[in-house]
Write a protein that holds these residues in place. Sequence first.
Motif, mmCIF file in Angstrom:
data_model
loop_
_atom_site.group_PDB
_atom_site.id
_atom_site.type_symbol
_atom_site.label_atom_id
_atom_site.label_comp_id
_atom_site.label_asym_id
_atom_site.label_seq_id
_atom_site.Cartn_x
_atom_site.Cartn_y
_atom_site.Cartn_z
ATOM 1 N N LYS A 1 0.797 -1.226 0.000
ATOM 2 C CA LYS A 1 0.000 0.000 0.000
ATOM 3 C C LYS A 1 0.831 1.278 0.000
ATOM 4 N N TRP B 1 0.363 -3.855 8.853
ATOM 5 C CA TRP B 1 -0.484 -4.113 7.694
ATOM 6 C C TRP B 1 -0.600 -5.608 7.382
ATOM 7 N N ALA C 1 -3.888 5.088 1.626
ATOM 8 C CA ALA C 1 -5.204 4.829 1.045
ATOM 9 C C ALA C 1 -5.489 3.350 1.155
ATOM 10 N N LEU C 2 -6.320 2.974 2.123
ATOM 11 C CA LEU C 2 -6.596 1.553 2.384
ATOM 12 C C LEU C 2 -7.954 1.165 1.806
ATOM 13 N N SER D 1 -2.595 8.141 8.455
ATOM 14 C CA SER D 1 -3.591 8.916 7.711
ATOM 15 C C SER D 1 -3.213 9.112 6.236
ATOM 16 N N ARG E 1 -6.174 3.334 9.400
ATOM 17 C CA ARG E 1 -6.430 4.628 8.765
ATOM 18 C C ARG E 1 -6.181 5.773 9.755
ATOM 19 N N LYS E 2 -6.535 5.555 10.987
ATOM 20 C CA LYS E 2 -6.341 6.576 12.005
ATOM 21 C C LYS E 2 -4.861 6.752 12.322
#
Length: 273
Positions: A41, A231, A272-273, A269, A265-266
Amino acid sequence: MEFRTIIDIKSSEAKIEPHDEVLLVGSCFADGIGRRFQDEKFPTVVNPYGTMYNPVSILHTVSNSPRSGGAKWVFLTLGTNHVYREKATGEIVDNCQKRPASLFTEEELTAEECAHYLQETVEVLRSRRPDVHIVLTVSPIRYRKYGYHESQLSKATLLLSAQMAISHPLLPISHHLSYFPAYEIMMDELRDYRFYAPDMLHPSEQAVDYIWERLVETYFSPAARQWLADWQPVKQALAHRPFDAESAEYKTFMDKTMLKVAELRKKYSTFAL
C-alpha cells in the motif's frame, strides 16, 4: 561452516518512510518489486508506459511521464544494453510495436553510453524534485536470445555503467543516488535453480520475496517497517476467501477486520486503504 556467501549491503542513510511515493521504471524485475510496494500500500507507479529494458527507454519514460515528478523514491532497473534503432528516423525506439524487424537495426550501447543516459535520467528527476532518492539496480533476468555468454557481457556493461553514473564527479549526489545489488544477490546468494521460475531464466516468487526483504533491510525506516508489520495481518484477512460469504461467522470476521482497517487509517492517515 558457511555454505553460501551473503552479499554485504550497506544500510542506506536515506530511508523510505510510510508516506513516500515510489516510481519504478525498467525491466520486468521492476514490475516484480513494484508489485511488492503496491501490495504493501505504498503510493507506487510502475512502468507507466510499459516495461523498459535499456537506459535510453528508461530515460524516455522518466522524461515523458508527468507522474515522475512527485516520487520521493525512484528505482531504475537496467535489463540490457541492447537497443533497436529505427532506420527511417535514426531514433532508438522503446517498442517495435510488432513491426517488421527489417525496419530496425539492433545495437549494443557501451558502458559509457549507458552511463550518459543514466546521468541524463538523474538530471531530469532532480530538476523536478531536488530531494529525490534514486536507486539503480541491474535485473538478474538472463536473456537466452543473446546466448548466455553474451547476456553476461550485457550485464557487465550495465554494472559498469551504474558505477560510472554513481561516481560522476559533476553530480551533487551524496546519498541521493545509490546502487542496490539485486543482480548480485540472485547470482551469488541464490545460485541454485530452485530459486528460478520454470523457464530457468526469471527469479521465482520466492527469490523476488527474498530480494524484497533485503531491500527493506537496506532502505526502509523503522516507521516503514512498523507499517509492514501492522499491515500484514490485515492484508491477510482481506485476502481471505470464505466457503460461505453469507455466514454469520464470516460477517463477524469481516466486521473485526474492518475495525482493524479503521485503526490503521487513524494511525497512518496518509495511506489509502
